[in-house]
Design a protein around this motif. Structure first.
Motif, PDB file in Angstrom:
ATOM      1  N   ALA A  13       0.834  -1.205   0.000  1.00 21.10           N
ATOM      2  CA  ALA A  13       0.000   0.000   0.000  1.00 21.10           C
ATOM      3  C   ALA A  13       0.868   1.254   0.000  1.00 21.10           C
ATOM      4  N   GLU A  14       1.937   1.246   0.784  1.00 21.86           N
ATOM      5  CA  GLU A  14       2.829   2.402   0.855  1.00 21.86           C
ATOM      6  C   GLU A  14       3.566   2.621  -0.472  1.00 21.86           C
ATOM      7  N   HIS A  16       2.506   1.716  -3.443  1.00 20.46           N
ATOM      8  CA  HIS A  16       1.526   2.202  -4.416  1.00 20.46           C
ATOM      9  C   HIS A  16       1.257   3.691  -4.215  1.00 20.46           C
ATOM     10  N   ARG A  17       1.144   4.136  -2.974  1.00 21.19           N
ATOM     11  CA  ARG A  17       0.932   5.569  -2.712  1.00 21.19           C
ATOM     12  C   ARG A  17       2.114   6.385  -3.218  1.00 21.19           C
ATOM     13  N   MET A  18       3.326   5.887  -3.008  1.00 23.01           N
ATOM     14  CA  MET A  18       4.517   6.580  -3.476  1.00 23.01           C
ATOM     15  C   MET A  18       4.528   6.655  -5.005  1.00 23.01           C
ATOM     16  N   VAL A  20       1.969   6.743  -7.008  1.00 22.13           N
ATOM     17  CA  VAL A  20       0.977   7.731  -7.429  1.00 22.13           C
ATOM     18  C   VAL A  20       1.621   9.114  -7.434  1.00 22.13           C
ATOM     19  N   LEU A  21       2.369   9.431  -6.404  1.00 18.15           N
ATOM     20  CA  LEU A  21       3.031  10.736  -6.341  1.00 18.15           C
ATOM     21  C   LEU A  21       4.126  10.881  -7.390  1.00 18.15           C
ATOM     22  N   GLU A  24       2.465  10.769 -11.203  1.00 25.19           N
ATOM     23  CA  GLU A  24       1.228  11.494 -11.504  1.00 25.19           C
ATOM     24  C   GLU A  24       1.318  12.323 -12.785  1.00 25.19           C
ATOM     25  N   LEU A  44      -2.504   1.066 -10.783  1.00 27.56           N
ATOM     26  CA  LEU A  44      -3.769   1.333 -10.099  1.00 27.56           C
ATOM     27  C   LEU A  44      -4.867   0.335 -10.457  1.00 27.56           C
TER      28      LEU A  44
END
Length: 70
Positions: A13-14, A16-18, A20-21, A24, A44
């Motif tokens: 999860a971490e 994947h969040r990274m 996205v940033l 982007e 995603l």
């Protein structure tokens, strides 16, 4: 940029969040489990390439066991 992530705990999860940033505004990322250059939409959506998702350490180890690799 290279980011090393320990495989001792599930950080999916971490990661994947990274991504996205970092992605982007475009670009691709690779992981240690496939040679595929992953795009953010693929990550995603949970796209599967060669039997694995992005940063799919569990799937990689499962496939390795099935094929007799350690």
């Amino acid at each position: 940029m290279q980011i090393d992530i320990s495989g001792r705990i599930d950080g999916t999860a971490e990661v994947h969040r990274m991504m996205v940033l970092l992605l982007e505004h475009g670009g691709v990322v690779t992981d240690d489990y496939t040679t595929h250059p992953w795009t953010l939409p693929e990550i995603l959506s949970g796209a599967v390439i060669d039997g694995l998702r992005f940063f799919d350490f569990r799937g990689y180890h499962e496939l390795s066991r099935e094929h007799g690799r350690s």
